[in-house]
Design a protein around this motif. Structure first.
Motif, short mmCIF file in Angstrom:
data_model
loop_
_atom_site.label_atom_id
_atom_site.label_comp_id
_atom_site.label_asym_id
_atom_site.label_seq_id
_atom_site.Cartn_x
_atom_site.Cartn_y
_atom_site.Cartn_z
N VAL A 117 22.97 8.95 -28.87
CA VAL A 117 23.60 10.04 -28.12
C VAL A 117 22.89 10.23 -26.78
CG1 VAL A 117 23.86 12.55 -28.07
CG2 VAL A 117 24.55 11.28 -30.09
N LEU A 118 21.58 10.22 -26.77
CA LEU A 118 20.84 10.40 -25.53
C LEU A 118 21.15 9.28 -24.53
CD1 LEU A 118 17.41 11.41 -27.09
CD2 LEU A 118 18.88 12.92 -25.74
N GLN A 119 21.21 8.06 -25.02
CA GLN A 119 21.52 6.93 -24.15
C GLN A 119 22.95 7.02 -23.62
OE1 GLN A 119 20.52 3.71 -26.79
NE2 GLN A 119 18.42 3.56 -26.01
N HIS A 120 23.86 7.45 -24.48
CA HIS A 120 25.26 7.60 -24.06
C HIS A 120 25.37 8.64 -22.95
CE1 HIS A 120 29.59 7.14 -24.69
NE2 HIS A 120 29.68 8.45 -24.58
N CYS A 121 24.69 9.77 -23.13
CA CYS A 121 24.73 10.82 -22.11
C CYS A 121 24.04 10.38 -20.83
CB CYS A 121 24.06 12.08 -22.65
SG CYS A 121 25.00 12.91 -23.98
N MET A 122 22.96 9.63 -20.96
CA MET A 122 22.26 9.13 -19.78
C MET A 122 23.18 8.28 -18.92
SD MET A 122 18.67 6.98 -19.58
CE MET A 122 19.38 5.55 -20.43
N GLY A 123 24.07 7.53 -19.57
CA GLY A 123 25.01 6.70 -18.83
C GLY A 123 26.03 7.48 -18.04
N MET A 124 26.17 8.78 -18.33
CA MET A 124 27.14 9.60 -17.61
C MET A 124 26.52 10.42 -16.50
SD MET A 124 29.75 10.95 -20.59
CE MET A 124 28.56 11.28 -21.88
N VAL A 125 25.20 10.26 -16.30
CA VAL A 125 24.49 11.01 -15.28
C VAL A 125 24.03 10.05 -14.18
CG1 VAL A 125 22.53 12.52 -14.80
CG2 VAL A 125 23.71 12.69 -16.99
N GLU A 126 24.31 10.43 -12.93
CA GLU A 126 23.88 9.60 -11.79
C GLU A 126 22.37 9.77 -11.58
OE1 GLU A 126 25.47 7.47 -9.90
OE2 GLU A 126 27.43 7.73 -10.87
N LEU A 127 21.62 8.68 -11.77
CA LEU A 127 20.17 8.72 -11.64
C LEU A 127 19.70 7.58 -10.74
CD1 LEU A 127 19.24 9.23 -15.41
CD2 LEU A 127 19.17 10.98 -13.63
N ASP A 128 18.68 7.85 -9.95
CA ASP A 128 18.09 6.74 -9.20
C ASP A 128 17.22 5.92 -10.15
OD1 ASP A 128 15.53 7.97 -9.46
OD2 ASP A 128 15.88 9.15 -7.67
N ARG A 129 16.72 4.80 -9.67
CA ARG A 129 16.02 3.85 -10.55
C ARG A 129 14.78 4.48 -11.18
NH1 ARG A 129 14.79 -2.00 -8.17
NH2 ARG A 129 17.08 -1.91 -8.18
N ALA A 130 14.04 5.25 -10.41
CA ALA A 130 12.80 5.84 -10.93
C ALA A 130 13.08 6.87 -12.01
CB ALA A 130 12.02 6.48 -9.78
N ARG A 131 14.05 7.74 -11.79
CA ARG A 131 14.37 8.76 -12.79
C ARG A 131 14.95 8.14 -14.05
NH1 ARG A 131 17.77 13.60 -10.50
NH2 ARG A 131 19.02 11.89 -9.61
N ARG A 132 15.77 7.10 -13.87
CA ARG A 132 16.34 6.43 -15.05
C ARG A 132 15.23 5.77 -15.87
NH1 ARG A 132 21.21 5.15 -16.72
NH2 ARG A 132 22.09 5.99 -14.79
N ALA A 133 14.29 5.11 -15.19
CA ALA A 133 13.19 4.46 -15.91
C ALA A 133 12.35 5.50 -16.65
CB ALA A 133 12.33 3.66 -14.93
N ASP A 134 12.14 6.65 -16.02
CA ASP A 134 11.37 7.72 -16.64
C ASP A 134 12.07 8.23 -17.89
OD1 ASP A 134 9.24 9.67 -16.77
OD2 ASP A 134 10.68 11.15 -16.04
#
Length: 317
Positions: free
Chosen positions: A244-261
C-alpha cells in the motif's frame, strides 16, 4: 477523516462502575483514559441487569449434557436461562460498532474461562467463553470484540480500534440517505485501508460498488457492509502495508532525493526497525503539498483513527 464517534459496548466495571462481585471495579486505563474522548460508551453489566446486585456471590461455568451452565459458586443456583435470555435481548437491540468484555469472567470472558464438573472439583477445561459473551458473539459474528486483557497487546489494540472506527464510518453512511455515488466515494476513500487487510475482499466489494446503480439500495448496502466488515476482520500484514505504501508513493510527485528517502524508510518498516507511523506520516506529509495527490490525502489508511491515540507507534514483530 476520523470525526465519527464509534459506539462501543463495554463491561461497565472497566470504566470504573462499582459493579464487580466484591462491590469494586476494574477500571482500564486505556479505555477510560486515552480512548474515552473519542467514543460513546454503552455500559453493560449482565450480572447487575440480571438482578444479582453488588457485592454478590461469585459465579462459575459448570459442565452439563446441554452445554456450560452458569451457576453461583457456593449455593449452586443455576442462572443459565436468565443470563441467556438477557444476552439474546441485549444482542437484538445492540446498535454498536464494537464490544470490550471483562476478561476472565464466567459471564463476560471471551476466551480461557474454566469449566468445572457439576457440583465442583477441579476445572475440566479452560477454553470456554463466558455465557453472556458467547451468546452475543454468536449472534453478532461481524462485531469487533476484545477483552481488556488482550488490548494490552499493541497489535491487537490497533486492530480493534481501527475496526471500530471503520464500522462507525460505514454505519454513519448507511444510516443516512445515501445514494450509489456516496457508496462509490466511501469505497474509494477506503481502498488502501481495505487492501492492507484483504485484497480479495477489496475486489469483491469493488464488484458490488460497480453495480451500485442496478441493485436495490438496501440489498446493496447489506452486501457491501458484509464484504467491508469481513475485509477489516482480516489482520493487516507488514507485506500488505508495504504494498500500500509503495502504491501510494507512486501517486505522489517526488524528486529523486525524497523518493530515495521514502524508499529507505519503507524498507526500515519492512525490516522491523521503525513503526508504521514513520513511513505513513512521511508519505502523508509529501502528499499534502501535491495537488495531484489529493486521492492519497483522502485515504482513510493514513488516519484510520484519531492521531492522538498513537496506536501505530509500535515496531512490527
Amino acid at each position: 477523516m476520523t470525526t465519527v464517534r464509534p459506539r462501543i459496548a463495554v463491561s461497565s466495571c472497566l470504566l470504573g462502575d462499582p459493579v464487580r462481585f466484591n462491590g469494586g471495579h476494574s477500571r482500564d486505563r486505556f479505555l477510560s483514559g486515552a480512548l474515552d474522548p473519542f467514543v460513546d460508551w454503552v455500559r453493560i453489566c449482565p450480572e447487575m441487569e440480571a438482578g444479582l446486585g453488588a457485592p454478590r456471590e461469585t459465579l462459575r461455568l459448570e459442565r452439563s449434557p446441554d452445554g456450560p451452565r452458569l451457576v453461583t459458586r457456593t449455593t449452586g443456583v443455576d442462572l443459565t436461562d436468565r443470563m441467556t435470555a438477557l444476552a439474546r435481548a441485549r444482542s437484538a437491540g445492540l446498535d454498536v460498532d464494537g464490544y470490550v468484555f471483562k476478561s476472565r469472567s464466567p459471564s463476560c470472558g471471551v476466551h480461557g474461562i474454566p469449566l468445572y464438573p457439576e457440583g465442583g472439583g477441579k476445572p475440566v477445561g479452560k477454553r470456554n467463553r463466558g455465557l453472556f459473551a458467547a451468546v452475543v458473539m454468536d449472534s453478532r459474528p461481524e462485531l469487533p470484540v476484545e477483552d481488556e486483557g488482550r488490548l494490552n497487546d499493541d497489535l491487537l489494540r490497533e486492530s480493534f480500534v481501527e475496526r471500530v472506527f471503520a464500522h462507525a464510518r460505514l454505519r454513519e453512511l448507511l444510516e443516512g440517505g445515501w445514494r450509489p455515488a456516496d457508496l462509490v466515494a466511501f469505497h474509494a476513500r477506503h481502498k488502501m485501508q481495505i487492501l492492507a487487510h484483504d485484497p480479495a475482499r477489496y475486489r469483491e466489494a469493488g464488484r458490488l460498488v460497480a453495480g451500485a446503480g442496478v441493485r436495490p439500495r438496501e440489498e446493496l448496502g447489506a452486501a457491501y457492509a458484509a464484504a467491508f466488515r469481513a475485509a477489516l476482520a482480516t489482520k493487516a500484514t507488514v507485506g500488505r502495508n508495504v504494498n500500500v505504501l509503495q502504491h501510494c508513493m507512486g501517486m505522489v510527485e517526488l524528486d529523486r532525493a525524497r523518493r530515495a528517502d521514502l524508499v529507505e524508510v519503507i524498507g526500515s518498516y519492512q525490516a522491523g526497525r521503525v513503526p508504521l507511523s514513520v513511513p505513513a506520516t512521511l508519505l502523508r506529509h509529501h502528499a499534502r503539498g501535491e495537488p495531484a495527490a489529493s486521492y492519497v490525502r483522502e485515504q482513510t489508511y493514513f488516519l484510520p483513527f484519531p492521531e492522538e491515540l498513537r496506536l501505530r507507534n509500535h515496531v512490527p514483530a
